[in-house]
Design an enzyme around this catalytic site. Sequence first.
Site, PDB file in Angstrom:
ATOM      1  N   ALA A  60       0.840  -1.202   0.000  1.00  0.00           N
ATOM      2  CA  ALA A  60       0.000   0.000   0.000  1.00  0.00           C
ATOM      3  C   ALA A  60       0.874   1.251   0.000  1.00  0.00           C
ATOM      4  O   ALA A  60       2.013   1.222   0.488  1.00  0.00           O
ATOM      5  CB  ALA A  60      -0.889   0.000   1.235  1.00  0.00           C
ATOM      6  N   GLY A 101       0.908  -5.151   0.972  1.00  0.00           N
ATOM      7  CA  GLY A 101      -0.175  -5.282  -0.001  1.00  0.00           C
ATOM      8  C   GLY A 101       0.288  -5.942  -1.297  1.00  0.00           C
ATOM      9  O   GLY A 101      -0.514  -6.584  -1.992  1.00  0.00           O
ATOM     10  N   GLU A 104      -0.023  -9.417  -0.717  1.00  0.00           N
ATOM     11  CA  GLU A 104      -1.458  -9.739  -0.639  1.00  0.00           C
ATOM     12  C   GLU A 104      -2.067  -9.883  -2.040  1.00  0.00           C
ATOM     13  O   GLU A 104      -2.847 -10.797  -2.301  1.00  0.00           O
ATOM     14  CB  GLU A 104      -2.196  -8.680   0.191  1.00  0.00           C
ATOM     15  CG  GLU A 104      -1.916  -8.889   1.675  1.00  0.00           C
ATOM     16  CD  GLU A 104      -2.338  -7.724   2.560  1.00  0.00           C
ATOM     17  OE1 GLU A 104      -2.049  -6.579   2.192  1.00  0.00           O
ATOM     18  OE2 GLU A 104      -2.944  -7.971   3.609  1.00  0.00           O
ATOM     19  N   GLU A 124       4.429  -4.836   7.631  1.00  0.00           N
ATOM     20  CA  GLU A 124       3.503  -3.833   8.183  1.00  0.00           C
ATOM     21  C   GLU A 124       3.783  -3.493   9.644  1.00  0.00           C
ATOM     22  O   GLU A 124       3.624  -2.335  10.051  1.00  0.00           O
ATOM     23  CB  GLU A 124       2.055  -4.300   8.041  1.00  0.00           C
ATOM     24  CG  GLU A 124       1.462  -4.108   6.650  1.00  0.00           C
ATOM     25  CD  GLU A 124       1.737  -5.269   5.716  1.00  0.00           C
ATOM     26  OE1 GLU A 124       2.641  -6.085   6.006  1.00  0.00           O
ATOM     27  OE2 GLU A 124       1.049  -5.369   4.694  1.00  0.00           O
TER      28      GLU A 124
END
Length: 720
Positions: A60, A101, A104, A124
Site C-alpha cells: 500500500a 499489499g 497480498e 507492516e
Amino acid sequence: MANYTKRDEVAVIELNNPPVNALSFEVRSGLQNALKSAIDDQDVKCIVIHGKGKNFSAGADIKEFGAGTKQQKPWITDACRLADESSKPVVAAIAGTALGGGLEVALFCHYRIGTPSCRVGFPEVQIGILPGAGGTQRLPRLIGVNSSIDMITSGRHVMAEEAMKLGILDKIVTEDIIEEGVKFAKSVVGLDLAHRILKNRKIEAVSPKVFDDEISRVKKKYKGYIAPLFCLKAIQASVQLPYDASMEQELQLFQHLVGSNQAKAQQYAFFAERTSARWQLPTGANSQNASPLPVKTAGVIGAGTMGAGIALCLITSGIPTVLVEQDQKFLEKGIKTMEGDLRGSVALKKMTAEQAKKAMLILKPSVNFEDLHDVDLVIEAVYENLALKKEIFAKLDKICQPQTILCTNTSSLDIDMIAEATKRMDKVVGTHFFAPAYIMKLQENVYGKNTSAETVATVMALGRRIRKVPVLVGTCESFAANRMLHPYVTEALYLVEEGASPYEVDQVLEDFGMPMGMFRVSDLSGLDIGYKVRREAAKRQGIDLTLGTRFVNGERVCLLADVLVEKGRLGIKSGKGWYNYGSPGKKEAIPDPEVLDIIEEHCRKFGIKKQKISSQEILERMQLALINEGFRILEEGIVSKPEDIDVIWIYGFGWPKYMGGPMFYANEMKLKNVYRKICDFHQKYPFSIHWTPSKLLARLSETDLPISNWTSLINSNSKL
Ligand code: CAA
C-alpha cells in the site's frame, strides 16, 4: 496505474507506480479495471500480474495513511476479489520485492512464481499496522499458522529459496520475469483452480494455548509495540471464524491500527530514515549532485571491540578488509571476537555457516600498516587520543594511494585537527559507529571543514551497503549523537542527587520504551570511560577535577559516577557499577543497597536535601534536556533537518520507533508546551547550561507548525 497488454492468449497486467509500485488509489483502480478486462475478454486464457521496473510492489502507498482515514475504494481486496472469482488462472510474477499489499495481491493469484533474487514479506508491523488486505487470513491457509505468525509479527523479508520451501512460491524462475510469467501461465491453462483459491482452503486447527504463548513471546520480544499483538488477533480470527467474518475482523483491527499514534510515529520514522539519507553540505553539494567513489577493498585499524565490530560489518557485506593491529596478541583476540559474533549470527539464523566462513576468508589480519597500501578506504578505530590518531593519519597519508579515503571512528575528537595531519584533508571524514558496532545500525558520518562532497557521498553509500543507517553531521564537541546524550546523562545524575534512585530513573525510561535505562547503559559501557574522558577534558582546560568539585565554570556538576569508579565499581566488567551483577561479565542487573548508601553519603557530604521526585518529572527532565540540545544542534546547522536527530536516537540509542524520535515527540507535545517547560526548568536550575532554551525552539514554538514544515522554515528564514 496498471498497464494492460496481451501476448497471444495471455493478458499481462503491469503494476506501474515507480520506484516501488506502491498500491496507490490509481494502481488499485487500474488493477481492478485490468483484471475485469482480462476476465471479460473471450480471447484471454490466462493472466499474469507483474511490476514495472525492479519490484513487484512494496504494498500500500504509506503516504495515503493519514491517521484515522479510511482507504479510498477500491481497496486492494476489492481490486483482487476478481482474481478469486476468475475461471482463468492468474499468476503473480514476482521480481524484486512483493511486500505488504504487494504480497497480498500475489496471494489472491492462483499461482506465484519468483526470480532467484526476489523477496516477499509482510513488513507492516514496522510501520505500526497489520496486513489489512487478507494477508493475515490467506497466508495461514497457504503456509500454516506457525510460519505465518513468525513472518507477520516479525515483518522479516523472506528470500526466494525460503519462500519456495514455505510454499509461498510455486516456482523459482530466471530473472526474465515477464517471459517466465507468460510461459508459466500458458502451462497452467485448463488445470483445476478450485484448490488454488486460498480462501477456499481449510485452515489447520490450532489450540488457543498456541496464541497465549505467542502473545507472551511477542510482548517480550517487541516490548511496547501494539501492532504485532493485533496481528496475532487477526491470525487467531482466521482459525476461529469463517473466511468472510475473519476478513471483516482483520479490516477492523487494521482500521484501528491505521488511526493509532504508534502507526503515525512509525510511519514518520520510515520516511525520516529516507529523508535523512538525502544529505546536504553547507557548500550546497548534496546527495543528488555528488557521486561516491568505488569501495572495493577496505582497511580497519585497531582490532579492539569497535575495530573488530566494524571489520565484521565490512566483511559480512562482501568487502575484502585488511584488519591492522600493532600487536599480534591483540589481533588474535579481535579475530576471536569476530568469530564468536559470527557463530552467534549463525545460531540466530541471521546467516548460514557457509556465509560466515566466506566472510572470514576475505579478512586479512595484519600487524603491518604497509598492507593498507592498496585499499580504497581505511577506518581508524583506536582509542580516543588525538596525538595517537594524528600520528596514525600522518602515517596512512604516506602509505595509502592518493585517492584513498581516510575515516576516523572518533566519537568526540575534532575531525579537522585529525585531517591536518594529512595532505588530503578533503578525503578525511568521521565514521562514528556505535557499540556493539556489528549490531547497532547508526553510522554517524562527520564532515570537517575541508571534507569533499565525494568523500561524504562515499561514506554515506558505504553505510547503506553495510546495512547501517548513515546520518551526516557537522563537526562540534561530541558531534550530534553524544552531544545530545550529555544533558540526558547529566539530568539523570542530578535527579539521583535530588532524591530519585538510579533504579527509579531506569524504570521510568524503560517504561517509556527505551531498551535500557541510562544507568544500565552506563554500566554496560563502563563507568571508567566517562571518568577518563572527564579528566582528560578537565586537564585540557586546566581544571583540577576532584570528587569534591561541585561547579565548573559556573556550571553545576555531579561526579557521583566518579565516586563509584574510585570504589572500583566500573560497571558490568567489574561485576559492580550502578547495579550489582554478581560477578564480572554477568548481565543480570540487580539493584544494590550499597549504591544507595554511597548516594546517601554523597548527598550528606554536600548538604543536598533529598525529596520525592515523580515519574513524570523524571521523564520530562531527561527528555526535554536532550530535546533542547537537539534544537540547538539544528540551530547551529550541525544537522540539516529534525529527521536526522530522530534517526540518530532510534538507531543509535534505541528510542522506540513507536514514539518516532525526540523531535517527533516534541512535535506531538506541541512546541509551545515544550518551550514553556524548558523555560520553567531553566528558571529552576539556573546553573545547568543545558536548560538555556534554544533560540530556534523559541521561534518555532511561536509558529505552531508541524515537524514536516520545520526544515523549510529554518532554510527560508536564516534569522531562525
Ligand atoms: N509507500 C509509499 N512510498 C514508498 C513505499 C510504500 N509502500 N515503499 C517505498 N516507498 C518510497 C520511499 O519512501 C522512497 O521514496 P523517496 O525516494 O522519495 O525517499 C522510495 O519509495 C524508494 O524506497 P527506498 O529508498 O526504501 O528503496 P529501497 O530500494 O532501499 O527499498 C523497499 C525498497 C524494500 C521496498 C523499501 O522501500 C520498503 O521496505 N518499503 C516499505 C514496504 C512496506 O512497509 N510495505 C507495507 C506497506 S503497508 C501495506 O501494504 C498494508 C496492507 O496490508 C495493504
